[in-house]
Design an enzyme around this catalytic site. Structure first.
Site, PDB file in Angstrom:
ATOM      1  N   PRO A 146       0.831  -1.207   0.000  1.00  0.00           N
ATOM      2  CA  PRO A 146       0.000   0.000   0.000  1.00  0.00           C
ATOM      3  C   PRO A 146       0.861   1.250   0.000  1.00  0.00           C
ATOM      4  O   PRO A 146       2.076   1.194   0.225  1.00  0.00           O
ATOM      5  CB  PRO A 146      -0.808  -0.125   1.287  1.00  0.00           C
ATOM      6  N   CYS A 147       0.247   2.393  -0.236  1.00  0.00           N
ATOM      7  CA  CYS A 147       1.007   3.640  -0.345  1.00  0.00           C
ATOM      8  C   CYS A 147       1.743   3.928   0.953  1.00  0.00           C
ATOM      9  O   CYS A 147       1.342   3.505   2.039  1.00  0.00           O
ATOM     10  CB  CYS A 147       0.090   4.793  -0.738  1.00  0.00           C
ATOM     11  N   LEU A 148       2.822   4.657   0.849  1.00  0.00           N
ATOM     12  CA  LEU A 148       3.683   4.911   1.994  1.00  0.00           C
ATOM     13  C   LEU A 148       2.988   5.705   3.100  1.00  0.00           C
ATOM     14  O   LEU A 148       3.394   5.638   4.264  1.00  0.00           O
ATOM     15  CB  LEU A 148       4.938   5.652   1.544  1.00  0.00           C
ATOM     16  N   SER A 184       0.375   5.020   4.474  1.00  0.00           N
ATOM     17  CA  SER A 184      -0.234   4.081   5.418  1.00  0.00           C
ATOM     18  C   SER A 184       0.721   3.698   6.548  1.00  0.00           C
ATOM     19  O   SER A 184       0.331   2.981   7.475  1.00  0.00           O
ATOM     20  CB  SER A 184      -0.690   2.822   4.677  1.00  0.00           C
ATOM     21  N   ARG A 185       1.949   4.183   6.521  1.00  0.00           N
ATOM     22  CA  ARG A 185       2.928   3.859   7.564  1.00  0.00           C
ATOM     23  C   ARG A 185       2.855   4.812   8.757  1.00  0.00           C
ATOM     24  O   ARG A 185       3.591   4.649   9.714  1.00  0.00           O
ATOM     25  CB  ARG A 185       4.353   3.899   7.005  1.00  0.00           C
TER      26      ARG A 185
END
Length: 284
Positions: free
Chosen positions: A172-174, A176-177
């Site tokens: 998933p896209c960064l 989401s971290r």
């Protein structure tokens, strides 16, 4: 699997022309593959490039599209210009997908594609995914979800079709971290991306580097944690992560769990998608 694949093929056969929101992940890649097999040059895969996408993911998207044979285009999206996105609220993904589909829909209409489709699968409907609502509001369709294909079935069908990336880890896209409420910046995205790249280059494939202020929290599958500790030069790792911009480096002893940051949303209603309702015939 054969029945669901047939349904998916029938769905695209009825579309005539389609533009695929194509991230290069296993879900949207299967959609692109089936669309191309049925529609040929009447299918177009479009990847959105932004700071939240790892450069190697963009290269994977290009490589996979070329192997499939589908026409592929890259557009730039600007969700980082929207404070509703960068402030990282619990519905951050709504603003990301709004930007994506506000970019794709005019492109599709201008070039004669009556459908924009994405890679949302049936499992996604059971999770908190506010981006699904944004896509729906803009007339996008989710063929995998409509047919009822789960993530596991995506991998099984991809393997059946001979796609070499059928077991590619989810990426998933960064953004989401980051825990909800932490401001997202291009610099923070870059340090997370560099940290994850550092670990993958050393053989750890399924992982997340979660960012919490100045602290990096490494998540690995539980059965890999012991090997990671024994095989990794921890001093070198800490030095590298500090060079990337983190002050502290930790290891999550629970291990990797997809969607872990959503635990704080336990009291929110489910984000089950309105894809369960009849879908629009074409973009409006």
């Amino acid at each position: 699997m054969s029945n669901k694949l047939h349904q998916l093929q029938s769905l695209f056969h009825s579309m005539d022309r389609a533009l695929i929101a194509y991230s290069g992940g296993i879900d949207s890649t299967l959609v692109a593959k089936v669309a191309y097999d049925l529609l040929g040059d009447r299918a177009l895969a479009v990847t959105a490039d932004s700071p939240s996408l790892l450069p190697e993911e963009l290269e994977d998207a290009r490589t996979q599209a070329a192997e499939i044979g589908i026409a592929h285009r890259v557009v730039v999206t600007h969700e980082m210009d929207n404070p509703n996105y960068t402030s990282n609220p619990t519905n951050r993904c709504y603003f990301c997908k709004s930007e994506l589909h506000d970019t794709l829909k005019p492109l599709a209409l201008a070039e004669g594609y009556p459908y924009v489709v994405d890679g949302v699968n049936a499992d996604d409907l059971q999770d908190y995914r506010p981006g699904i609502q944004a896509a729906q509001e803009r007339g996008a369709r989710s063929p995998l979800a409509e047919v009822g294909i789960t993530k596991l079935e995506v991998r099984e069908i991809s393997k059946q079709l001979g796609l070499p990336w059928w077991d590619k880890p989810a990426q998933p896209c960064l953004s989401s971290r980051f825990p909800y409420g932490e401001l997202i910046t291009a610099e923070k995205l870059q340090r997370v991306g560099r940290s994850e790249r550092y670990l993958r280059q050393r053989g750890w494939k399924t992982l997340r580097v979660r960012s919490d202020g100045d602290t990096a929290r490494i998540e690995l599958p539980p059965d890999e944690i012991q090997a990671f500790v024994s095989q990794t030069d921890l001093d070198s790792l800490v030095t590298a992560f500090r060079d990337f911009g983190f002050a502290y480096v930790t290891l999550d002893l629970e291990g990797y769990r997809s969607g872990k940051l959503n635990r704080v949303l336990a009291d929110l209603p489910s984000a089950r998608s309105s894809l369960l309702r009849p879908q629009p015939d074409t973009l409006q």
